[in-house]
Structure formats: C-alpha cells, structure tokens
Write an enzyme that holds these catalytic residues in place. Sequence first.
Site, PDB file in Angstrom:
ATOM      1  N   SER A 142       0.789  -1.227   0.000  1.00 36.96           N
ATOM      2  CA  SER A 142       0.000   0.000   0.000  1.00 36.96           C
ATOM      3  C   SER A 142       0.821   1.278   0.000  1.00 36.96           C
ATOM      4  CB  SER A 142      -0.965  -0.015   1.182  1.00 36.96           C
ATOM      5  OG  SER A 142      -0.270  -0.244   2.383  1.00 36.96           O
ATOM      6  N   HIS A 184      -5.633  -3.728  -1.850  1.00 31.98           N
ATOM      7  CA  HIS A 184      -5.438  -2.672  -2.856  1.00 31.98           C
ATOM      8  C   HIS A 184      -5.451  -3.219  -4.282  1.00 31.98           C
ATOM      9  CE1 HIS A 184      -4.822   0.969  -0.485  1.00 31.98           C
ATOM     10  NE2 HIS A 184      -4.262   0.190   0.428  1.00 31.98           N
ATOM     11  N   LYS A 244     -12.544  -0.493   0.007  1.00 27.03           N
ATOM     12  CA  LYS A 244     -11.757   0.390  -0.868  1.00 27.03           C
ATOM     13  C   LYS A 244     -12.457   0.516  -2.222  1.00 27.03           C
ATOM     14  CE  LYS A 244      -7.676  -0.047   1.886  1.00 27.03           C
ATOM     15  NZ  LYS A 244      -6.770  -1.032   2.448  1.00 27.03           N
TER      16      LYS A 244
END
Length: 393
Positions: free
Chosen positions: A181, A209, A240
């Site tokens: 990340s 991610h 996310k």
Amino acid sequence: MSKLDYIEQQIQELKDGGVYRVLPVNYGACTNVIDLNHSQVVNLSSNNYLGLANHPQVKKAAIKAVKKYGAGTGSVRTIVGNQDILEESEEVLAEFKREEAVTVFQSGLNCNIGTIQAIVNKGDLIVSDELNHASIIDGVRLSKADKAVFKHSDMKDLEKVLKEKRDQYANVLIITDGVFSMDGDLAKLPDIVKLAKKYNCLTYVDDAHGSGVLGESGRGTVDHYGLHGEVDFIIGTLSKAIGVIGGYVASSKIVKEWLLHRARPILFSTALPPAAVGAIIASVHLLMESTEYTDRLWENANYFKAGLAKLGFDTGHSETPITPVMIGDEAKTMEFSKALLENGVFVSGIVFPTVAKGKGRLRCMISASHEKTDLDFAIDVFGRVGKEMGLIK
Ligand SMILES: *Cc1c(COP(=O)(O)O)cnc(C)c1O
C-alpha cells in the site's frame, strides 16, 4: 495527579515530537472534490478507487436493503444474523472472483485477524513479507503459530527461510500483500506460488489494494497473474474500490466451512448491516457488467503519473494507481502536504513509522471519479508549490 496522567504524558510527547494531529473533517461525501474543514479541495487521498461509494445504483441498493431488512442484523451470523442478502453477496463475490467460495467479514482488518488464527495452529509456521499490512501483523500475533519474516519481495530470502525451517513444522503459511500500500508495487505471486509448491506450503494473499483495481474488471492480483486455483486464501476488502465496508476470503468450499465454525469475528461480532450488503452486491454487479470503471481508473492514474514525472518528481516504482511522490525528509514531507492543502489539494504525507526513516512521501490516490480538470489542477499545484519549496527545478 490523575490515574490517566500517563496518557496525557504520552500525548505531550506526540506534541513535542511534532506528530500530534487533529483529524480533518469532511463535511460531505467522499468524492473527487471534498469539503474538508470547510474548504473545497481536490481529494487525492481516498481508497474509493472507482467512485462506487457514491454511485447512484449503489446508493439505491443500500436504501432498498434498509427498507426490507432494516438498519442492523441484530445478531452474529451463527445465531440469527445470517440474512439471505449476505449469503447472496458471497455467491456474487465468488462468481466475480472465479473462486469456489467466499466468506464475508465486517472489514478487511477483521478478516485478517479472524482468518489467520483460524487456519494455523501451534506447530505451524507463518512466513510473512516484512512490509505486510498492520492487520496481517495483528492477525499473526493472535495465532498460536511461530512466525518468520522475509525481506520485502526477496524470493532468495523467502527460499532461505523455507529451506531452513520447512521440516520443523506441520503446515507452513506464506502471507503477502497483493499490492503493497505504501509503494504500490505488486507481490511476486508467480514466484511465491512456485516456492510454495516446491516446499509444500499454503499461500495467503491480502489483496485489499488489488481488489477492484487489478485483473479483469478488478478481479484482483490473482486474476492479473492468471493464478486462479493456485492461492489457498485470497483476502479482499469491500471498503476500498468496492466503495462500502467489509472484507472477505475467497477460497475452496472446505475453508469456508471451517471459517464459519472457527473465525472469531463471525462467531463473536454482529454481521454486516443490510445497507452495506445491498451496496456491495450492486457494486460487484457493476464491475461484472463493464470494465468502464477500472479502465477510467487506470487512464487517470497513468495521466497523473506522467504529469508528475514530467515536472521532475520521483514517483517511485509503483505498478498501480497508488502514486507516491518521494520526498525523503520527514519535516519537508509534512510541509509539502500542508502547502498543497493551502493551495486546494489534499494529499496525506506518509512518514516514519508508517514507512522507514528518510523515506517520507506524499501518497496520491487516483480514482475513476477524478475529472481531467481535477488532475490538471493538482498537477499544476504540485508544480508551483514544488518549485517554491525547491523540490523540483
Ligand atoms: C486497507 C487494508 C486492510 C483493511 O481493510 P478494511 O476493510 O479497511 O478494514 C487490510 N489489508 C490491507 C493490505 C489493506 O491495505
């Protein structure tokens, strides 16, 4: 004298060290331009990669779910919290991920904490990349297995650990982030899978991610590398790119059966609220129907990276829309972030202890929700402020 003086003292130390912070307040939705502390700024710091947090169909699905199922589930899943809409979300996610089964948790952090301790025991070994996310580190701490760390993405070091230790343990679990990340680099998954086969190890990828970002229409790092069926535990987040909240494990059916019996967040924490679950289903459907969201994300990210590189900034070795702007010095990094904000661009500064000392950076998060005009504005501000501060020529 108060019993809480020791906390006050620690806070004073934060203040003395210049790292005490007041949380900024966002007075509206998480979009491309936000009302932060009552000033309009271009938002370069959210994980809402695809803009789905505010997609009209996603919001509509949340409202529809509340109308039928209410605001809360009233129980953990193992009692009466297991609403059919939650099971539906797992089926949709399994289809999307092209894996046998999916088990949904209340968050990505929760998922790591619950899953790792459920799948390894005393007498097992966890081998973990040194840059893995904090929630993996906590999950590893909670398990009864032994732990070893390998140098970041260093396959020689990983093999050294396996060679040395494999024989002393029943099961060995290799854990890595799919996308790291802070730098935006990818795990060397094909090599990790090869080593896992050679040394008879289990594999665990936290793709927080990578979910909604990499692979076909955001199916993740495993899809990106064409490794379906080769990774035992694929963790994703729904917080996310999916734009809501939650985490999940994509795995074989047998793993799911076990998690439903032994993962503590499923047994001891209330199930996700219906609004979240309805929204998740809608988001995943949008990704299965079209690649327009991920296409736009990558187009924006490439455009922004090229703009910064042209100005002479060092954007590190990211392979994803995560765009670090390497500064180095901690105080300079924070000063740059503050100056950008004063000029209408919010991007958080990342310094020690989140990254190593002397590796301070601004971490720009690009989203499909950004308009070209937002990105042009931000690039222009980076250029002006960067020159004023002597960071570029
Ligand atoms: C963000 C993140 C998490 C936590 O996910 P949440 O759903 O926000 O709890 C877990 N692992 C990694 C690698 C992350 O980047």
